[in-house]
Design a protein around this motif. Structure first.
Motif, PDB file in Angstrom:
ATOM      1  N   LEU A 195       0.820  -1.215   0.000  1.00  0.00           N
ATOM      2  CA  LEU A 195       0.000   0.000   0.000  1.00  0.00           C
ATOM      3  C   LEU A 195       0.854   1.266   0.000  1.00  0.00           C
ATOM      4  N   SER A 239      -1.024   4.573  -0.520  1.00  0.00           N
ATOM      5  CA  SER A 239      -1.965   5.427   0.208  1.00  0.00           C
ATOM      6  C   SER A 239      -3.399   5.130  -0.227  1.00  0.00           C
ATOM      7  N   VAL A 240      -4.318   5.913   0.267  1.00  0.00           N
ATOM      8  CA  VAL A 240      -5.747   5.757  -0.022  1.00  0.00           C
ATOM      9  C   VAL A 240      -6.337   7.130  -0.349  1.00  0.00           C
ATOM     10  N   ALA A 241      -7.488   7.155  -1.001  1.00  0.00           N
ATOM     11  CA  ALA A 241      -8.134   8.431  -1.322  1.00  0.00           C
ATOM     12  C   ALA A 241      -9.614   8.206  -1.605  1.00  0.00           C
ATOM     13  N   ILE A 296     -13.850   5.107  -3.821  1.00  0.00           N
ATOM     14  CA  ILE A 296     -12.825   5.075  -2.783  1.00  0.00           C
ATOM     15  C   ILE A 296     -11.729   4.171  -3.327  1.00  0.00           C
ATOM     16  N   PHE A 305     -18.377   4.788   5.269  1.00  0.00           N
ATOM     17  CA  PHE A 305     -18.402   4.524   3.833  1.00  0.00           C
ATOM     18  C   PHE A 305     -17.316   3.516   3.494  1.00  0.00           C
ATOM     19  N   SER A 342       1.893   7.298   2.392  1.00  0.00           N
ATOM     20  CA  SER A 342       1.349   7.475   3.748  1.00  0.00           C
ATOM     21  C   SER A 342       2.065   6.570   4.733  1.00  0.00           C
ATOM     22  N   HIS A 346     -13.908   5.071   4.732  1.00  0.00           N
ATOM     23  CA  HIS A 346     -13.872   6.455   5.223  1.00  0.00           C
ATOM     24  C   HIS A 346     -14.878   6.584   6.354  1.00  0.00           C
ATOM     25  N   LEU A 379     -14.373  10.770  14.054  1.00  0.00           N
ATOM     26  CA  LEU A 379     -13.163  10.118  13.537  1.00  0.00           C
ATOM     27  C   LEU A 379     -12.579  10.904  12.364  1.00  0.00           C
ATOM     28  N   ILE A 416      -9.591   8.495   6.870  1.00  0.00           N
ATOM     29  CA  ILE A 416      -9.644   7.572   5.741  1.00  0.00           C
ATOM     30  C   ILE A 416      -8.676   6.457   6.112  1.00  0.00           C
ATOM     31  N   ARG A 417      -9.073   5.218   5.820  1.00  0.00           N
ATOM     32  CA  ARG A 417      -8.388   4.076   6.419  1.00  0.00           C
ATOM     33  C   ARG A 417      -8.128   2.954   5.434  1.00  0.00           C
ATOM     34  N   ALA A 418      -7.121   2.194   5.762  1.00  0.00           N
ATOM     35  CA  ALA A 418      -6.814   0.997   4.996  1.00  0.00           C
ATOM     36  C   ALA A 418      -6.799  -0.168   5.965  1.00  0.00           C
ATOM     37  N   TRP A 469      -5.725   7.649   8.706  1.00  0.00           N
ATOM     38  CA  TRP A 469      -5.103   8.958   8.553  1.00  0.00           C
ATOM     39  C   TRP A 469      -6.186  10.034   8.564  1.00  0.00           C
ATOM     40  N   TYR A 507      -8.516  12.814   7.319  1.00  0.00           N
ATOM     41  CA  TYR A 507      -9.169  12.937   6.017  1.00  0.00           C
ATOM     42  C   TYR A 507      -9.029  14.384   5.565  1.00  0.00           C
ATOM     43  N   VAL A 548      -7.710  12.967   0.522  1.00  0.00           N
ATOM     44  CA  VAL A 548      -6.572  12.050   0.631  1.00  0.00           C
ATOM     45  C   VAL A 548      -6.203  11.820   2.097  1.00  0.00           C
ATOM     46  N   ALA A 549      -5.209  10.972   2.294  1.00  0.00           N
ATOM     47  CA  ALA A 549      -4.735  10.654   3.635  1.00  0.00           C
ATOM     48  C   ALA A 549      -3.766  11.726   4.116  1.00  0.00           C
TER      49      ALA A 549
END
Lengths: 173, 173
Positions: free
Chosen positions: A49, A51-53, A62, A111, A172, B54, B59, B62-64, B93, B95, B112-113
């Motif tokens: 990984l 990052s995420v968005a 997502i 979400f 990240s 998300h 909170l 945004i998460r993995a 992270w 948001y 994004v994170a």
């Protein structure tokens, strides 16, 4: 370990395939690997990984950004430009509300990833893709590559982040 | 390959440490590994992706969700309950809106994170954690474990998804 060793070998062979101008090279198991863009890179779903968005608007998805070993090493070392062979993958899923999670949290706030939308890759080959910053761009819908004509806008969109070698996503920690 | 082999060995040794009731076992390199919950699991940032999410509200992250090899295999095979040694990690992270991405997309749509918030893990040990569905829960803030008392609510929150072995996140293909 055998699976991981195979995945690493397959991934390296796949990258090597690009270095050799798309000529399918020999794989450790005697098979061949396809040229970049013709099929999904082997094992990409197992990449690490970055990052995420979340994208609102028409995309409403997502997403997770993953990288092959060369890309992740470059990110962590801060290597710019990315070395040849680096591949960055963007996976995306429809952005959906989770009733189950909302009940647990006590409010409408959660979400999650629904069905997949498409998968995009950018691959660094400074010679082959010299006209687009050294990056080749591909997109797969349901596992099939879309027409090259529909990828013509990719590079133009990435030009504003030229200082980061045309890569939007930051790593990240 | 050497790095990957080390990571796998370290991760397995770490899990083995739990099976042996927290007694630090010998690692392949002659060192020892800490008990679950006392320090971040070695190599967790390199684990494979399960899914993303998300959370709005307090909170606002945004998460993995990542899994160790045992967890990811169980997910892909549809194995319920998860076998002992499975570990699921939730990284999160802040948001944040991305002005850079918004310019590229032509509208305020991209999130994004930002900076990391905390990292949570749930580890399956059906004997040690029998009273909480076989799962042990930990959270690290800035790399340090929070007090056990603050984790007392974790299991209760996961009870609604007992049918999925108390795991909320579904695997995203």
């Amino acid at each position: 370990m055998r699976l991981i060793a195979y995945m690493v070998a397959a991934s390296m062979a796949w990258v090597a395939g690009i270095a050799y101008m798309g000529i399918a090279p020999a794989r450790a198991d005697g098979g061949t690997v396809p040229e970049f863009g013709t099929s999904l890179p082997p094992g990409y779903r197992d990449w690490r990984l970055i990052s995420v968005a979340h994208e609102e608007g028409k995309l409403n998805d997502i997403r997770a950004i993953l990288g092959n070993d060369i890309a992740v090493k470059a990110y962590r070392d801060g290597t710019i430009p990315f070395p040849d062979g680096a591949i960055i993958a963007r996976l995306a899923w429809n952005y959906v509300s989770s009733e189950e999670n909302n009940k647990a949290f006590g409010g409408p706030q959660s979400f999650v990833a629904g069905t997949p939308t498409n998968v995009q890759f950018m691959l660094k080959d400074s010679r082959k893709y010299a006209s687009t910053g050294g990056w080749g761009f591909v997109q797969f819908n349901d596992g099939k590559p879309i027409e090259a004509a529909r990828l013509s806008g990719c590079f133009a969109c990435h030009v504003p982040v030229k200082a980061r070698d045309f890569v939007f996503t930051k790593y990240s920690r």
